[in-house]
Design an enzyme around this catalytic site. Sequence first.
Site, short mmCIF file in Angstrom:
data_model
loop_
_atom_site.label_atom_id
_atom_site.label_comp_id
_atom_site.label_asym_id
_atom_site.label_seq_id
_atom_site.Cartn_x
_atom_site.Cartn_y
_atom_site.Cartn_z
N ILE A 145 100.26 77.39 59.18
CA ILE A 145 100.15 75.92 59.30
C ILE A 145 100.01 75.24 57.94
O ILE A 145 100.41 74.09 57.78
CB ILE A 145 99.00 75.52 60.25
N GLY A 166 89.71 82.65 59.49
CA GLY A 166 90.85 82.20 60.30
C GLY A 166 91.62 81.06 59.66
O GLY A 166 91.78 81.01 58.44
N VAL A 167 92.05 80.14 60.50
CA VAL A 167 92.88 79.04 60.02
C VAL A 167 92.06 78.10 59.12
O VAL A 167 92.58 77.52 58.16
CB VAL A 167 93.56 78.31 61.22
N ASP A 168 90.78 77.98 59.39
CA ASP A 168 89.87 77.17 58.57
C ASP A 168 89.87 77.69 57.12
O ASP A 168 90.05 76.92 56.16
CB ASP A 168 88.46 77.25 59.18
N SER A 193 90.31 77.32 68.99
CA SER A 193 89.34 78.10 69.78
C SER A 193 89.82 79.48 70.24
O SER A 193 89.02 80.23 70.81
CB SER A 193 88.85 77.34 71.03
N GLY A 230 90.86 82.04 68.51
CA GLY A 230 90.63 83.15 67.58
C GLY A 230 89.20 83.64 67.74
O GLY A 230 88.82 84.15 68.79
N TYR A 268 86.56 82.09 68.31
CA TYR A 268 85.80 81.45 69.39
C TYR A 268 86.16 82.00 70.78
O TYR A 268 85.53 81.63 71.77
CB TYR A 268 85.95 79.93 69.34
#
Length: 172
Positions: A10, A31-33, A120, A122, A124
Amino acid sequence: MKITLVRGDITKETVDAIVNAANAGLMGGGGVDGAIHRAAGPALAEECRKIREKQGGCRTGEAVMTGAGKLKAKYVIHTPGPVWKGGGAREPELLANCYCNSLRLAEQHDCRSIAFPSISTGVYGYPIEKAVKVVFDTVLAHAATTLAEVRFVMFSEPDYKVYCDEQRRRQK
Ligand code: AR6
């Protein structure tokens, strides 16, 4: 509003707003964060720190906006999704709020395009087959004003396939 499905990272998307699957403390993470913070550079963490100071972070399902640092996007929208607890803890409603509030915030800033990761699903633990239904229900119900394109960016091939299957089902 066109819906586009993409397989990839992304942080490489050219859109007005990129959505981040954040945590309530806006502390960055994995993760993506982690990927978004790494690609954007330290300006993003600094803006998150200011939001934290001002309002203590961001509650699950709500969304806050920052600039996008070194990313090609104009904005990053940070939204903490719900942790999956079996489905009886308002997870679908909270997940829907993430998408709804992110779309609203993007439109308040005149965005024409927005890219979402799979929030959420991943760390989460929200099952993606359940999440994708909430995502399409929410986004298809959104009455767009400025947004002309919503992109869903899936990191893995199996996740991408889940989204493609759901889109096909909706088109029938
Ligand atoms: N581009 C697109 N999708 C990605 C990328 C990327 N570069 N990297 C990972 N994904 P997760 P969550 C996918 O765990 O479940 C963080 O530590 C990944 O494959 O990032 O909402 C936060 O700080 C998965 O499908 O987010 C929170 O503490 C999806 O992004 C917590 O994790 C979401 O997985 C949030 O957990």
